[in-house]
Design a protein around this motif. Structure first.
Motif, PDB file in Angstrom:
ATOM      1  N   ALA A  56       6.572  66.222 -46.235  1.00 21.26           N
ATOM      2  CA  ALA A  56       5.424  67.127 -46.236  1.00 21.26           C
ATOM      3  C   ALA A  56       5.127  67.530 -44.794  1.00 21.26           C
ATOM      4  O   ALA A  56       4.866  66.672 -43.947  1.00 21.26           O
ATOM      5  N   GLY A  57       5.217  68.813 -44.509  1.00 20.98           N
ATOM      6  CA  GLY A  57       5.042  69.307 -43.147  1.00 20.98           C
ATOM      7  C   GLY A  57       6.310  69.873 -42.554  1.00 20.98           C
ATOM      8  O   GLY A  57       6.262  70.608 -41.556  1.00 20.98           O
ATOM      9  N   ASP A  58       7.472  69.573 -43.151  1.00 24.76           N
ATOM     10  CA  ASP A  58       8.725  70.175 -42.700  1.00 24.76           C
ATOM     11  C   ASP A  58       8.762  71.647 -43.119  1.00 24.76           C
ATOM     12  O   ASP A  58       8.270  72.020 -44.180  1.00 24.76           O
ATOM     13  N   ALA A  59       9.380  72.486 -42.299  1.00 29.97           N
ATOM     14  CA  ALA A  59       9.445  73.916 -42.586  1.00 29.97           C
ATOM     15  C   ALA A  59      10.434  74.198 -43.710  1.00 29.97           C
ATOM     16  O   ALA A  59      11.543  73.648 -43.735  1.00 29.97           O
ATOM     17  N   LEU A  60      10.032  75.063 -44.650  1.00 29.86           N
ATOM     18  CA  LEU A  60      10.917  75.536 -45.702  1.00 29.86           C
ATOM     19  C   LEU A  60      11.494  76.907 -45.355  1.00 29.86           C
ATOM     20  O   LEU A  60      12.641  77.199 -45.653  1.00 29.86           O
ATOM     21  N   PHE A  61      10.661  77.745 -44.728  1.00 29.23           N
ATOM     22  CA  PHE A  61      11.135  79.041 -44.241  1.00 29.23           C
ATOM     23  C   PHE A  61      10.304  79.443 -43.040  1.00 29.23           C
ATOM     24  O   PHE A  61       9.250  78.861 -42.764  1.00 29.23           O
ATOM     25  N   VAL A  62      10.802  80.422 -42.297  1.00 25.31           N
ATOM     26  CA  VAL A  62      10.097  80.940 -41.120  1.00 25.31           C
ATOM     27  C   VAL A  62       9.976  82.447 -41.260  1.00 25.31           C
ATOM     28  O   VAL A  62      10.641  83.070 -42.098  1.00 25.31           O
ATOM     29  N   ASN A  63       9.112  83.024 -40.453  1.00 26.42           N
ATOM     30  CA  ASN A  63       8.994  84.473 -40.398  1.00 26.42           C
ATOM     31  C   ASN A  63      10.143  85.002 -39.556  1.00 26.42           C
ATOM     32  O   ASN A  63      10.269  84.675 -38.373  1.00 26.42           O
ATOM     33  N   LYS A  64      10.996  85.793 -40.173  1.00 29.95           N
ATOM     34  CA  LYS A  64      12.209  86.264 -39.501  1.00 29.95           C
ATOM     35  C   LYS A  64      11.883  87.002 -38.208  1.00 29.95           C
ATOM     36  O   LYS A  64      12.605  86.904 -37.221  1.00 29.95           O
ATOM     37  N   GLN A  65      10.768  87.756 -38.199  1.00 28.22           N
ATOM     38  CA  GLN A  65      10.416  88.529 -37.014  1.00 28.22           C
ATOM     39  C   GLN A  65       9.829  87.637 -35.919  1.00 28.22           C
ATOM     40  O   GLN A  65       9.999  87.905 -34.730  1.00 28.22           O
ATOM     41  N   SER A  73       6.384  72.635 -46.093  1.00 29.51           N
ATOM     42  CA  SER A  73       6.458  72.132 -47.458  1.00 29.51           C
ATOM     43  C   SER A  73       5.184  71.364 -47.781  1.00 29.51           C
ATOM     44  O   SER A  73       4.725  70.546 -46.978  1.00 29.51           O
ATOM     45  N   PRO A  74       4.587  71.588 -48.955  1.00 25.75           N
ATOM     46  CA  PRO A  74       3.370  70.857 -49.309  1.00 25.75           C
ATOM     47  C   PRO A  74       3.630  69.406 -49.688  1.00 25.75           C
ATOM     48  O   PRO A  74       2.700  68.593 -49.706  1.00 25.75           O
ATOM     49  N   VAL A  75       4.880  69.083 -50.032  1.00 22.63           N
ATOM     50  CA  VAL A  75       5.212  67.731 -50.477  1.00 22.63           C
ATOM     51  C   VAL A  75       6.522  67.278 -49.854  1.00 22.63           C
ATOM     52  O   VAL A  75       7.300  68.079 -49.339  1.00 22.63           O
ATOM     53  N   SER A  76       6.761  65.972 -49.930  1.00 26.10           N
ATOM     54  CA  SER A  76       8.072  65.449 -49.564  1.00 26.10           C
ATOM     55  C   SER A  76       8.915  65.346 -50.830  1.00 26.10           C
ATOM     56  O   SER A  76       8.398  65.098 -51.923  1.00 26.10           O
ATOM     57  N   GLN A 101       4.952  59.774 -51.474  1.00 25.23           N
ATOM     58  CA  GLN A 101       4.968  60.867 -50.504  1.00 25.23           C
ATOM     59  C   GLN A 101       5.079  60.362 -49.065  1.00 25.23           C
ATOM     60  O   GLN A 101       4.486  59.345 -48.694  1.00 25.23           O
ATOM     61  N   SER A 102       5.835  61.114 -48.262  1.00 27.76           N
ATOM     62  CA  SER A 102       5.944  60.829 -46.831  1.00 27.76           C
ATOM     63  C   SER A 102       5.605  62.094 -46.049  1.00 27.76           C
ATOM     64  O   SER A 102       5.856  63.201 -46.526  1.00 27.76           O
ATOM     65  N   TYR A 103       5.047  61.923 -44.873  1.00 28.05           N
ATOM     66  CA  TYR A 103       4.534  63.049 -44.089  1.00 28.05           C
ATOM     67  C   TYR A 103       5.111  63.052 -42.683  1.00 28.05           C
ATOM     68  O   TYR A 103       5.342  61.991 -42.089  1.00 28.05           O
ATOM     69  N   VAL A 255       0.006  67.275 -42.420  1.00 29.58           N
ATOM     70  CA  VAL A 255      -0.232  68.507 -43.165  1.00 29.58           C
ATOM     71  C   VAL A 255      -0.658  68.125 -44.579  1.00 29.58           C
ATOM     72  O   VAL A 255       0.108  67.521 -45.328  1.00 29.58           O
ATOM     73  N   ASN A 256      -1.888  68.477 -44.927  1.00 31.02           N
ATOM     74  CA  ASN A 256      -2.421  68.202 -46.264  1.00 31.02           C
ATOM     75  C   ASN A 256      -2.906  69.523 -46.849  1.00 31.02           C
ATOM     76  O   ASN A 256      -3.950  70.041 -46.467  1.00 31.02           O
ATOM     77  N   LEU A 257      -2.133  70.082 -47.783  1.00 32.27           N
ATOM     78  CA  LEU A 257      -2.437  71.387 -48.356  1.00 32.27           C
ATOM     79  C   LEU A 257      -3.135  71.269 -49.713  1.00 32.27           C
ATOM     80  O   LEU A 257      -2.946  72.089 -50.604  1.00 32.27           O
ATOM     81  N   THR A 258      -3.977  70.250 -49.852  1.00 31.15           N
ATOM     82  CA  THR A 258      -4.747  70.071 -51.085  1.00 31.15           C
ATOM     83  C   THR A 258      -5.924  71.039 -51.094  1.00 31.15           C
ATOM     84  O   THR A 258      -6.619  71.203 -50.085  1.00 31.15           O
ATOM     85  N   ARG A 259      -6.164  71.679 -52.242  1.00 31.19           N
ATOM     86  CA  ARG A 259      -7.300  72.575 -52.379  1.00 31.19           C
ATOM     87  C   ARG A 259      -7.949  72.352 -53.738  1.00 31.19           C
ATOM     88  O   ARG A 259      -7.296  71.906 -54.695  1.00 31.19           O
ATOM     89  N   THR A 260      -9.240  72.639 -53.820  1.00 28.49           N
ATOM     90  CA  THR A 260      -9.979  72.501 -55.075  1.00 28.49           C
ATOM     91  C   THR A 260      -9.949  73.840 -55.798  1.00 28.49           C
ATOM     92  O   THR A 260     -10.403  74.852 -55.259  1.00 28.49           O
ATOM     93  N   VAL A 261      -9.401  73.837 -57.008  1.00 22.80           N
ATOM     94  CA  VAL A 261      -9.162  75.063 -57.769  1.00 22.80           C
ATOM     95  C   VAL A 261     -10.052  75.081 -59.004  1.00 22.80           C
ATOM     96  O   VAL A 261     -10.220  74.062 -59.689  1.00 22.80           O
ATOM     97  N   ALA A 262     -10.630  76.247 -59.289  1.00 14.83           N
ATOM     98  CA  ALA A 262     -11.437  76.417 -60.494  1.00 14.83           C
ATOM     99  C   ALA A 262     -10.556  76.928 -61.627  1.00 14.83           C
ATOM    100  O   ALA A 262      -9.895  77.954 -61.487  1.00 14.83           O
ATOM    101  N   LEU A 263     -10.527  76.196 -62.740  1.00  9.57           N
ATOM    102  CA  LEU A 263      -9.890  76.676 -63.964  1.00  9.57           C
ATOM    103  C   LEU A 263     -10.990  77.342 -64.776  1.00  9.57           C
ATOM    104  O   LEU A 263     -11.915  76.681 -65.246  1.00  9.57           O
TER     105      LEU A 263
END
Length: 447
Positions: A56-65, A73-76, A101-103, A255-263
């Motif tokens: 969690a925190g490793d890059a999955l993609f970058v902005n090409k420009q 990544s939100p998870v390991s 999970q590992s960070y 990096v903790n990408l947890t958010r509270t979501v309304a269903l």
């Protein structure tokens, strides 16, 4: 003392199915995906391969420009697929989460002792800088821009919007840290609603907005505080959870990408809140939450600006609501146009329902009409609390008149600012799509 700004224009739409302020607990199925399209203006370059293991925190993609702008990544877990569409467009990067999970440890930092460049570098390294947007163009920003100010909106006022005051409860320290970090980069403005618990935040200028939707739009707040002129850039955070992401990074070093979501939505059996990670598959959340026998529209976001999705979709990077409403394709309204329609909402008092006051409606996804020539009736202006001529700007975008677009204030707007105008538009034009295409053309011309 916070400044109070009163807005007269706008429109509140009351819908059935608002989330009750209680949290339900869900066990994730371990399927996650980061979707590049959630970050407007970013051309992704994938930096992982199928079979790679990530933390969690490793890059999955970058902005090409701007390769320094990474997306974490939100998870390991294990990268199980890089899905591509037409012309090899990257649709998403799927990750199967580990049971434990590992960070990546980026180290705790004292933001009070940091300068702006150190803050930007830390956000870039952690892969969350790309969550910050900018005006003009309403796109994900880049580290080469020098903002004259940063605007954060903590006011959510769209129909069925999740309460940020409910989300931030107990996390005020992380939110304050995030604001302090942003204030090191440029002067920071925080927009809140009347009675918000965040009125006393430090290191920022707090403005209380009183008025109808879209007072919570960060573009509306910019327009009413410090409008953007040609050649100027401001950074914007219309999703206040991003400030929590930033605060957690500096307070925990992770990096903790947890958010509270309304269903929410009229088709949801028990509208409530749930904690989810960015990119989490929606199947767990949506299983048994509505009547599977009905034809419904599942929206990744709110009813005005969200995108249609399915149970196999993934939580958007800036999504604070998952909304379920009737599709409307099975509606049978005999003599519908001649009936009083007490259960239908009308802005122009076409139905007798306007006599019911703040009644909650179970609206469906039908457009109810076909596209036609634009009508200069001033209906956009009644719901657009910005110092621009909305109808003239839309006409200039459609005609491709760049000089006129600039004169009419296109650098100050984002597509979501026209969401309500699109809702009330008697011409049934896709205004948000038109504005986005206009901004993309201008960005390309000015590059």
């Amino acid at each position: 003392m916070a400044n109070v700004i009163k807005l007269r224009k706008g429109l509140d739409i009351y819908l059935q199915g608002k989330a009750e302020e209680k949290k339900i607990q869900l066990k994730s199925n371990g399927k996650y995906a980061l979707v590049p399209d959630d970050f407007e203006g970013v051309t992704p370059k994938v930096v992982v391969r199928e079979g790679d293991t990530v933390q969690a925190g490793d890059a999955l993609f970058v902005n090409k420009q701007y390769p320094d702008v990474k997306f974490a990544s939100p998870v390991s877990g294990k990268v199980v697929a890089v899905e591509r569409g037409e012309r090899r467009k990257v649709l998403c990067i799927r990750v199967e989460a580990d049971a434990q999970q590992s960070y990546v440890d980026f180290g705790k930092k004292n933001v009070a002792q940091m300068d702006g460049q150190a803050v930007i570098k830390a956000l870039l390294n952690a892969g969350i800088f790309g969550y910050i947007n900018q005006l003009p163009y309403a796109v994900s920003t880049n580290p080469e821009t020098k903002p004259k100010a940063i605007f954060v909106s903590a006011l959510r006022d769209k129909p069925l919007a999740a309460s940020f005051d409910f989300e931030v409860a107990g996390q005020e320290a992380d939110f304050q840290t995030g604001l302090t970090a942003l204030s090191k980069i440029a002067k920071t403005y925080l927009g809140v609603g009347l009675g918000s618990s965040l009125e006393h935040m430090k290191d920022v200028e707090v403005n209380v907005f009183v008025g109808k939707c879209p007072a919570g739009n960060v573009g509306v707040q910019v327009n009413n505080i410090a409008p953007v002129n040609k050649g100027e850039v401001v950074w914007t955070i219309g999703d206040p959870t991003v400030v929590l992401f930033i605060g957690r990074l500096f307070n925990t070093g992770k990096v903790n990408l947890t958010r509270t979501v309304a269903l929410c939505g009229s088709e949801v059996k028990n509208p409530s809140y749930v904690d989810m990670l960015v990119g989490e598959e929606l199947s767990t959340l949506l299983s048994n939450s509505y009547d599977a026998g009905k034809s419904v529209r599942i929206i990744n976001g709110n009813v005005l600006t969200g995108k249609p999705t399915t149970k196999e979709g993934f939580l958007g990077a800036h999504t604070s609501e998952i909304t379920v409403i009737p599709e409307g394709n099975d509606a049978d309204e005999m003599l519908g146009w001649i009936l009083p329609r007490m259960k239908q909402f009308s802005v122009n008092r076409s139905y007798f329902s306007w006599l019911c006051g703040k009644k909650e409606y179970a609206l469906d996804a039908r457009v109810k009409g076909g596209e036609r020539h634009i009508i200069m009736s001033g209906e956009y202006d009644r719901v657009l609390p910005m110092d621009i001529y909305g109808e003239y700007l839309i006409k200039a975008i459609i005609s491709g008149d760049i000089d006129r677009q600039e004169a009419l204030g296109i650098y100050e707007v984002s597509p979501e600012d026209f969401a309500l105008a699109e809702f009330v538009d008697s011409s049934k034009l896709e205004l948000q799509r038109i504005v986005r295409e206009g901004l993309n053309i201008l960005r390309k011309e000015n590059a």
